[in-house]
Write an enzyme that holds these catalytic residues in place. Sequence first.
Site, PDB file in Angstrom:
ATOM      1  N   LYS A 170       0.842  -0.980   0.006  1.00 25.54           N
ATOM      2  CA  LYS A 170      -0.244  -0.457   0.252  1.00 25.54           C
ATOM      3  C   LYS A 170       1.076   1.230  -0.163  1.00 25.54           C
ATOM      4  O   LYS A 170       1.310   1.267   1.062  1.00 25.54           O
ATOM      5  CB  LYS A 170      -0.519   0.469   1.265  1.00 25.54           C
ATOM      6  CG  LYS A 170      -2.349   0.685   1.144  1.00 25.54           C
ATOM      7  CD  LYS A 170      -1.875   2.027   1.028  1.00 25.54           C
ATOM      8  CE  LYS A 170      -2.117   3.098   2.177  1.00 25.54           C
ATOM      9  NZ  LYS A 170      -2.133   3.709   1.876  1.00 25.54           N
ATOM     10  N   GLU A 205       9.216   1.443  11.236  1.00 21.15           N
ATOM     11  CA  GLU A 205       9.960   2.153  10.954  1.00 21.15           C
ATOM     12  C   GLU A 205       9.745   4.004  11.661  1.00 21.15           C
ATOM     13  O   GLU A 205       8.420   3.804  10.319  1.00 21.15           O
ATOM     14  CB  GLU A 205      10.377   2.455  10.295  1.00 21.15           C
ATOM     15  CG  GLU A 205      11.554   1.336   9.416  1.00 21.15           C
ATOM     16  CD  GLU A 205      12.555   0.525  10.809  1.00 21.15           C
ATOM     17  OE1 GLU A 205      13.198   1.879  10.831  1.00 21.15           O
ATOM     18  OE2 GLU A 205      13.538  -0.063  10.673  1.00 21.15           O
ATOM     19  N   CYS A 239      13.750  10.548   7.034  1.00 20.48           N
ATOM     20  CA  CYS A 239      13.432  10.052   8.394  1.00 20.48           C
ATOM     21  C   CYS A 239      14.586  10.429   9.339  1.00 20.48           C
ATOM     22  O   CYS A 239      14.152  10.739  10.581  1.00 20.48           O
ATOM     23  CB  CYS A 239      13.056   8.464   8.693  1.00 20.48           C
ATOM     24  SG  CYS A 239      13.770   7.870   7.612  1.00 20.48           S
ATOM     25  N   GLU A 262       8.707  16.063  15.885  1.00 28.57           N
ATOM     26  CA  GLU A 262       8.584  15.617  14.692  1.00 28.57           C
ATOM     27  C   GLU A 262       7.845  17.539  13.746  1.00 28.57           C
ATOM     28  O   GLU A 262       6.936  16.974  13.384  1.00 28.57           O
ATOM     29  CB  GLU A 262       8.746  15.263  14.224  1.00 28.57           C
ATOM     30  CG  GLU A 262       9.180  14.549  12.760  1.00 28.57           C
ATOM     31  CD  GLU A 262       8.815  13.186  12.335  1.00 28.57           C
ATOM     32  OE1 GLU A 262       7.571  12.518  12.027  1.00 28.57           O
ATOM     33  OE2 GLU A 262       9.587  12.589  11.698  1.00 28.57           O
TER      34      GLU A 262
HETATM   35  P1  NAD Z   1       1.792   8.458   8.066  1.00 29.64           P
HETATM   36  O1  NAD Z   1       2.119   8.032   9.058  1.00 29.64           O
HETATM   37  O2  NAD Z   1       0.714   9.137   8.037  1.00 29.64           O
HETATM   38  O3  NAD Z   1       0.925   7.296   6.047  1.00 29.64           O
HETATM   39  C1  NAD Z   1       2.298   6.122   5.953  1.00 29.64           C
HETATM   40  C2  NAD Z   1       1.341   4.984   5.107  1.00 29.64           C
HETATM   41  O4  NAD Z   1       0.751   4.286   6.147  1.00 29.64           O
HETATM   42  C3  NAD Z   1       0.189   5.856   4.082  1.00 29.64           C
HETATM   43  O5  NAD Z   1       0.462   4.755   3.062  1.00 29.64           O
HETATM   44  C4  NAD Z   1      -0.557   6.047   4.468  1.00 29.64           C
HETATM   45  O6  NAD Z   1      -1.823   5.853   3.996  1.00 29.64           O
HETATM   46  C5  NAD Z   1      -0.962   5.150   5.811  1.00 29.64           C
HETATM   47  N1  NAD Z   1      -2.284   5.313   6.824  1.00 29.64           N
HETATM   48  C6  NAD Z   1      -2.117   6.477   7.252  1.00 29.64           C
HETATM   49  N2  NAD Z   1      -3.237   6.151   8.383  1.00 29.64           N
HETATM   50  C7  NAD Z   1      -3.298   4.061   8.509  1.00 29.64           C
HETATM   51  C8  NAD Z   1      -3.973   3.594   9.036  1.00 29.64           C
HETATM   52  N3  NAD Z   1      -4.983   3.711   9.985  1.00 29.64           N
HETATM   53  N4  NAD Z   1      -4.520   1.996   8.721  1.00 29.64           N
HETATM   54  C9  NAD Z   1      -2.652   2.063   7.617  1.00 29.64           C
HETATM   55  N5  NAD Z   1      -2.442   2.279   7.279  1.00 29.64           N
HETATM   56  C10 NAD Z   1      -2.412   4.015   7.182  1.00 29.64           C
HETATM   57  O7  NAD Z   1       3.401   8.992   7.396  1.00 29.64           O
HETATM   58  P2  NAD Z   1       3.764  10.315   5.625  1.00 29.64           P
HETATM   59  O8  NAD Z   1       3.401  11.344   6.137  1.00 29.64           O
HETATM   60  O9  NAD Z   1       3.279   8.929   4.994  1.00 29.64           O
HETATM   61  O10 NAD Z   1       5.168   9.957   6.690  1.00 29.64           O
HETATM   62  C11 NAD Z   1       6.617  11.014   6.706  1.00 29.64           C
HETATM   63  C12 NAD Z   1       6.422  10.273   8.912  1.00 29.64           C
HETATM   64  O11 NAD Z   1       7.124   9.095   8.120  1.00 29.64           O
HETATM   65  C13 NAD Z   1       7.566  10.351   9.548  1.00 29.64           C
HETATM   66  O12 NAD Z   1       7.091  10.652  10.897  1.00 29.64           O
HETATM   67  C14 NAD Z   1       8.741  10.136   8.958  1.00 29.64           C
HETATM   68  O13 NAD Z   1       9.005  10.410  10.064  1.00 29.64           O
HETATM   69  C15 NAD Z   1       8.284   9.046   8.832  1.00 29.64           C
HETATM   70  N6  NAD Z   1       9.045   7.790   8.781  1.00 29.64           N
HETATM   71  C16 NAD Z   1      10.147   6.978   8.876  1.00 29.64           C
HETATM   72  C17 NAD Z   1      11.196   6.868   8.778  1.00 29.64           C
HETATM   73  C18 NAD Z   1      12.365   5.732   9.458  1.00 29.64           C
HETATM   74  O14 NAD Z   1      12.952   4.999   9.041  1.00 29.64           O
HETATM   75  N7  NAD Z   1      12.642   5.720  10.939  1.00 29.64           N
HETATM   76  C19 NAD Z   1      11.222   6.431   7.498  1.00 29.64           C
HETATM   77  C20 NAD Z   1      10.488   7.588   6.473  1.00 29.64           C
HETATM   78  C21 NAD Z   1       9.631   7.710   7.096  1.00 29.64           C
END
Ligand code: NAD
Length: 490
Positions: free
Chosen positions: A182, A258, A292, A394
């Site tokens: 997804k 992550e 991240c 963040e």
């Molecule tokens: P997000 O959590 O908003 O979304 C990530 C994914 O989860 C998307 O595909 C979204 O559609 C899905 N999603 C959202 N709600 C959901 C639910 N209730 N059930 C299932 N899936 C759901 O994150 P984002 O805005 O896409 O990315 C930014 C975030 O990601 C930041 O917090 C960043 O720090 C983190 N990040 C972490 C790493 C790491 O390696 N630790 C790497 C990259 C990004």
Amino acid sequence: MHGGSPSRIRNVVGGAHVEGDRRFFEDINPATGKTVALVEEATRDDVDRAVNAARAALKGPWGKLTQDERAKALHRIADGVEARFDEFLKAEILDTGKPVSLASHLDIPRGAANFRAFAELPKHHAGEFFPMRTPDGGDALNYSLRSPRGVIAVICPWNLPLLLMTWKVGPALACGNTVVVKPSEETPATATLLAEVMRDAGIPDGVYNVVNGLGPDSAGQFLTEHPGVDGITFTGETRTGEAIMAAAAKGVRPVSFELGGKNAGIVFADCDIEKALDQSVRAVFANAGQVCLQTERLYVERPIFDQFVEGLAARAAKQKPGDPFDKGTTFGPVISDEHRTKILGYYDKAAAQGAKVVSGGGVIEMEGDLADGHWIAPTIWTGLDDDSDIVREEIFGPCVHIAPFDSEDEAIARTNATEYGLASMLWTQDLSRAHRVAAQLEAGITWVNSWFLRDLRTAFGGMKHSGIGREGGIHGLEFYTELRNVCVRI
Ligand code: NAD
């Protein structure tokens, strides 16, 4: 700019595009604000069929391949990504707005490298072997076997779409699993393109499925709640991780997470300051701060504080926003208007809390095609206390707060005073100090005199609220395989 009429992105289930009328949402180019594609939103039924296709593929030809044959298949996938490098590059840039200079060196090469890095890995990992005495004085042998976990749900963010997705799909397939991906609703294109590469590489239908949609009440939730999913690997925000963990509790499915971060860098006065500045400008502003591992807090030893702040501001001023396809562009937009609004909220709050705005602090006005993009200025603040939400939360934007410190212990304590624990960096020429401090930092990854140097064999992941489990190298085997013990009475 690279415009044209929007294309249509369909879900991929069992090797075929899903046909039929679906609700769709828009995939927006962050650099221009224009629609690049209309994306069909997977229904609960589509997700169900994707999971069933993945389950069936486990029992089909994919499940019968030897480890060698699977390794060769992964190399063919990597070859396919490399052969279509320019298509992946264009799709990623249109979806994310990131500069070609970054995507061509990082995102797409790593998209291929992730398959190569994991292709051979399970072959070279030895199992366990423990001979034992039995209570009646006899002997027994224990040995371990690993088998694929099954159907893996792969939920991805938008900041490094192909890179982070293949970082999960690579090891999942290497271990013999099948996947339902997804992608983020903001960046669906490369996951769909990868389905074509999979088909051309001869990967059996159903091994790699793509369902598009949002999170709650959409494909993300349908997938993570699906009882046919055997494990969920997720990269994204910590609070999304909490929702996914609740979904995974039903059926006690394992998760690999992550999550978010509030990474800090410590700069000691004895460092090579030019090198520290050159890497810090990357650590803060690369991908408009949407990495991240990005540094949003810097602690600089007081004797070099003013010099460092001035040096970073000078480098921030040299960032070149512009057409992402222009090789001279170094600075892109943020992913969405919504995300820009969120970051601007922090910019306003910082000013209201009395921060000194050393550079930036607002939007960047662009012209022509770029006028409606999501541009926001690289921003540096000083002067806030560590309990300010600017320093604690963040932001995930092109911004950093820099504070002075006076002692090693103080710098360590302030770096660790966060609920997150993903990455940290430290700058010093004193080798003993480097090791001493690195050992005390509460972060899954610490870079000394560098930033974002990645060896794919190393453990990657976060402590505290930044994650559960480790990816990379053999560490992924813990999640992507089931470890079994066989005890043989001799
Ligand atoms: P997000 O959590 O908003 O979304 C990530 C994914 O989860 C998307 O595909 C979204 O559609 C899905 N999603 C959202 N709600 C959901 C639910 N209730 N059930 C299932 N899936 C759901 O994150 P984002 O805005 O896409 O990315 C930014 C975030 O990601 C930041 O917090 C960043 O720090 C983190 N990040 C972490 C790493 C790491 O390696 N630790 C790497 C990259 C990004």
